[in-house]
Design an enzyme around this catalytic site. Structure first.
Site, PDB file in Angstrom:
ATOM      1  N   SER A 123       2.249  -7.554  -5.910  1.00 13.73           N
ATOM      2  CA  SER A 123       1.570  -6.320  -5.525  1.00 13.73           C
ATOM      3  C   SER A 123       1.774  -5.256  -6.593  1.00 13.73           C
ATOM      4  O   SER A 123       2.809  -5.238  -7.269  1.00 13.73           O
ATOM      5  CB  SER A 123       2.180  -5.841  -4.205  1.00 13.73           C
ATOM      6  OG  SER A 123       1.847  -4.497  -3.970  1.00 13.73           O
ATOM      7  N   TYR A 147       9.991  -4.216   1.114  1.00 14.56           N
ATOM      8  CA  TYR A 147       8.815  -5.056   0.864  1.00 14.56           C
ATOM      9  C   TYR A 147       8.594  -5.211  -0.646  1.00 14.56           C
ATOM     10  O   TYR A 147       8.483  -6.313  -1.177  1.00 14.56           O
ATOM     11  CB  TYR A 147       7.567  -4.444   1.529  1.00 14.56           C
ATOM     12  CG  TYR A 147       6.274  -4.953   0.942  1.00 14.56           C
ATOM     13  CD1 TYR A 147       5.851  -6.254   1.208  1.00 14.56           C
ATOM     14  CD2 TYR A 147       5.493  -4.153   0.106  1.00 14.56           C
ATOM     15  CE1 TYR A 147       4.675  -6.736   0.640  1.00 14.56           C
ATOM     16  CE2 TYR A 147       4.328  -4.625  -0.451  1.00 14.56           C
ATOM     17  CZ  TYR A 147       3.924  -5.907  -0.185  1.00 14.56           C
ATOM     18  OH  TYR A 147       2.769  -6.389  -0.754  1.00 14.56           O
ATOM     19  N   LYS A 151       9.068  -8.502  -3.424  1.00 14.62           N
ATOM     20  CA  LYS A 151       8.095  -8.975  -4.424  1.00 14.62           C
ATOM     21  C   LYS A 151       8.725  -8.984  -5.818  1.00 14.62           C
ATOM     22  O   LYS A 151       8.557  -9.930  -6.593  1.00 14.62           O
ATOM     23  CB  LYS A 151       6.845  -8.083  -4.435  1.00 14.62           C
ATOM     24  CG  LYS A 151       6.004  -8.156  -3.171  1.00 14.62           C
ATOM     25  CD  LYS A 151       5.318  -9.502  -3.024  1.00 14.62           C
ATOM     26  CE  LYS A 151       4.484  -9.619  -1.761  1.00 14.62           C
ATOM     27  NZ  LYS A 151       4.038 -10.975  -1.474  1.00 14.62           N
TER      28      LYS A 151
HETATM   29  C1  UD1 Z   1       0.083   0.311   0.579  1.00 14.90           C
HETATM   30  C2  UD1 Z   1       1.525  -0.001   0.343  1.00 14.90           C
HETATM   31  C3  UD1 Z   1       1.617  -1.010  -0.778  1.00 14.90           C
HETATM   32  C4  UD1 Z   1       0.853  -2.255  -0.409  1.00 14.90           C
HETATM   33  C5  UD1 Z   1      -0.603  -1.887  -0.118  1.00 14.90           C
HETATM   34  C6  UD1 Z   1      -1.380  -3.065   0.399  1.00 14.90           C
HETATM   35  C7  UD1 Z   1       2.694   2.022   1.025  1.00 14.90           C
HETATM   36  C8  UD1 Z   1       3.495   3.210   0.575  1.00 14.90           C
HETATM   37  N1  UD1 Z   1       2.236   1.233   0.053  1.00 14.90           N
HETATM   38  O1  UD1 Z   1      -0.445   0.882  -0.612  1.00 14.90           O
HETATM   39  O2  UD1 Z   1       2.971  -1.320  -1.014  1.00 14.90           O
HETATM   40  O3  UD1 Z   1       0.913  -3.190  -1.452  1.00 14.90           O
HETATM   41  O4  UD1 Z   1      -0.639  -0.875   0.880  1.00 14.90           O
HETATM   42  O5  UD1 Z   1      -2.731  -2.741   0.463  1.00 14.90           O
HETATM   43  O6  UD1 Z   1       2.499   1.817   2.208  1.00 14.90           O
HETATM   44  N2  UD1 Z   1      -3.808   7.312   3.418  1.00 14.90           N
HETATM   45  C9  UD1 Z   1      -4.109   8.386   4.212  1.00 14.90           C
HETATM   46  N3  UD1 Z   1      -4.120   8.210   5.574  1.00 14.90           N
HETATM   47  C10 UD1 Z   1      -3.852   6.997   6.168  1.00 14.90           C
HETATM   48  C11 UD1 Z   1      -3.543   5.890   5.335  1.00 14.90           C
HETATM   49  C12 UD1 Z   1      -3.520   6.088   3.955  1.00 14.90           C
HETATM   50  O7  UD1 Z   1      -4.353   9.498   3.722  1.00 14.90           O
HETATM   51  O8  UD1 Z   1      -3.870   6.902   7.402  1.00 14.90           O
HETATM   52  C13 UD1 Z   1      -3.820   7.471   1.951  1.00 14.90           C
HETATM   53  C14 UD1 Z   1      -2.496   7.198   1.267  1.00 14.90           C
HETATM   54  O9  UD1 Z   1      -1.705   8.346   1.204  1.00 14.90           O
HETATM   55  C15 UD1 Z   1      -2.951   6.709  -0.114  1.00 14.90           C
HETATM   56  C16 UD1 Z   1      -4.292   6.008   0.172  1.00 14.90           C
HETATM   57  O10 UD1 Z   1      -4.733   6.525   1.421  1.00 14.90           O
HETATM   58  O11 UD1 Z   1      -3.203   7.781  -0.966  1.00 14.90           O
HETATM   59  C17 UD1 Z   1      -4.170   4.507   0.289  1.00 14.90           C
HETATM   60  O12 UD1 Z   1      -3.163   4.187   1.220  1.00 14.90           O
HETATM   61  P1  UD1 Z   1      -2.919   2.682   1.733  1.00 14.90           P
HETATM   62  O13 UD1 Z   1      -4.210   2.079   2.118  1.00 14.90           O
HETATM   63  O14 UD1 Z   1      -1.836   2.737   2.771  1.00 14.90           O
HETATM   64  O15 UD1 Z   1      -2.427   1.918   0.437  1.00 14.90           O
HETATM   65  P2  UD1 Z   1      -1.199   2.245  -0.547  1.00 14.90           P
HETATM   66  O16 UD1 Z   1      -0.291   3.273  -0.004  1.00 14.90           O
HETATM   67  O17 UD1 Z   1      -1.767   2.479  -1.907  1.00 14.90           O
END
Ligand code: UD1
Length: 346
Positions: A123, A147, A151
């Site tokens: 990842s 997690y 990895k």
């Molecule tokens: C997350 C994991 C990462 C994993 C990946 C798998 C975390 C910190 N990281 O990445 O380790 O490999 O998923 O796809 O969990 N966001 C919102 N509201 C929400 C959900 C997300 O604003 O309800 C924002 C987050 O702050 C971020 C973006 O959307 O900026 C993407 O978030 P997300 O889909 O959870 O992915 P990652 O955090 O990049």
């Protein structure tokens, strides 16, 4: 035959579909803790191809060994593992045990049977917090949660394994943010409970399962203040596995590859595109940053293009179109499906 561990999961089912499509013979192993038999049912129906299925946990070493005894496996695509960051903080032992011991068991058995070709799902989380974007494979690696650490540890184990025996051929795939669904509308992401990730949450708000999205912070140093990520269509990601597999079947070595598009989108851009595609308003409020989040993360995917001949083809619009189709067709994911077909385990 290719063994796919975790072959019923979100990435696994799309990869298995692509492998069958390209004429590979398949053995799928899954413990079904975070996946559904219904995805396998659909895989059979759509491809009309035969493949073997084992309901086996990688921690059950003797059952795993039996699979290798019963099938002529030439390479393994290893996708099985636990994958939620938040959960890993609450249950670190389960994460280390499942992900690391599961992989050790697998590698030990592969070694025993002289099978040394492996594609491993890692990842972009291994790039940690302080790298310059777009990030290349030789950037500094670090991580902040169990997690990610699982990895990173596995990547090190595979590195040591390769150093000990140069006949191994290992491709480590570092996924950026896999999203979207198969264009048939039959396969997609089906999170248990409340989704942690952005795209499934947005889809559930659009369909009315959830009232509003919480946007985690709008004060990052990005173009609109919200987090920027490299979203990659799940079908593109699946194709990356096939390219990596054919590469490792031809030569030995150990290489890590970024699987991303190279383009970052902000949370607000994702919301806007999803609204456009679905014709729905996505209500949202801005809340505090989520612990462990970084401002932006996007890939330099040029190594995968140069060495594997792979590049992502689909953009954010298609990712949202396919995620929305999947959500509309399957409001409960794979649950409550009408399929009456019976799966026969091997
Ligand atoms: C997350 C994991 C990462 C994993 C990946 C798998 C975390 C910190 N990281 O990445 O380790 O490999 O998923 O796809 O969990 N966001 C919102 N509201 C929400 C959900 C997300 O604003 O309800 C924002 C987050 O702050 C971020 C973006 O959307 O900026 C993407 O978030 P997300 O889909 O959870 O992915 P990652 O955090 O990049």
């Amino acid at each position: 035959m290719i063994l796919v561990t975790g072959g019923a999961g979100y990435i696994g089912i799309h990869t298995s579909l692509q492998l069958l499509h390209e004429g590979y013979e398949l053995v799928i192993v899954d413990n079904f803790t975070n996946s559904s038999l219904e995805s396998i049912n659909r895989l059979k129906k759509i491809t009309k191809k035969q493949f073997k299925l084992y309901h086996v946990d990688l921690l059950d070493k003797s059952a795993l060994e039996m699979i290798f005894r019963e099938n002529k496996i030439s390479a393994v695509v290893h996708l099985a593992g636990l994958k939620s960051v938040g959960e890993s903080v609450r249950f670190p032992l389960e994460y280390y045990s499942n992900n690391i011991i599961g992989t050790l068991n697998l590698c030990e058995i592969m070694k025993k049977f002289g099978i040394k070709s492996l594609v491993f799902s890692s990842s972009a989380t291994v790039y940690g917090e302080n790298n310059k974007m777009p990030v290349t494979e030789n950037a500094h690696l670090s991580t902040t949660n169990p997690y990610g650490r699982s990895k990173l540890i596995i990547e090190s184990i595979l590195g040591d394994l390769y150093k000990s025996d140069k006949e191994w051929s290992i491709a480590i795939l570092r996924y950026f943010n896999p999203v979207g669904a198969h264009s048939s509308g039959q396969f997609g992401e089906a999170p248990n409970g409340t989704p942690n990730n952005l795209m499934p949450f947005v889809s559930q708000v659009a369909i009315g399962i959830r009232e509003e999205l919480k946007v985690f912070g709008d004060n990052y140093t990005t173009r609109d203040g919200t987090g920027v990520r490299d979203y990659i269509h799940i079908e593109d990601l699946a194709k990356g596995h096939i390219k990596a597999l054919s590469n490792i079947l031809e030569s030995s070595g150990l290489e890590a590859y970024n699987l991303g598009t190279g383009k970052g989108y902000s949370v607000l851009e994702v919301i806007k595109t999803f609204e456009e595609v679905s014709g729905k308003i996505i209500p949202y409020t801005i809340v505090d940053r989520r612990d462990g989040d970084i401002a932006e993360c996007y890939a330099d995917p040029s190594k995968a293009y140069d060495k594997l001949g792979w590049k992502a083809e689909k953009g954010l619009f298609e990712m949202c179109v396919d995620a929305w189709r999947w959500q509309k067709n399957n409001p409960n994911g794979y649950k409550n499906s009408n399929s009456k077909e019976e799966i026969i385990f091997t």
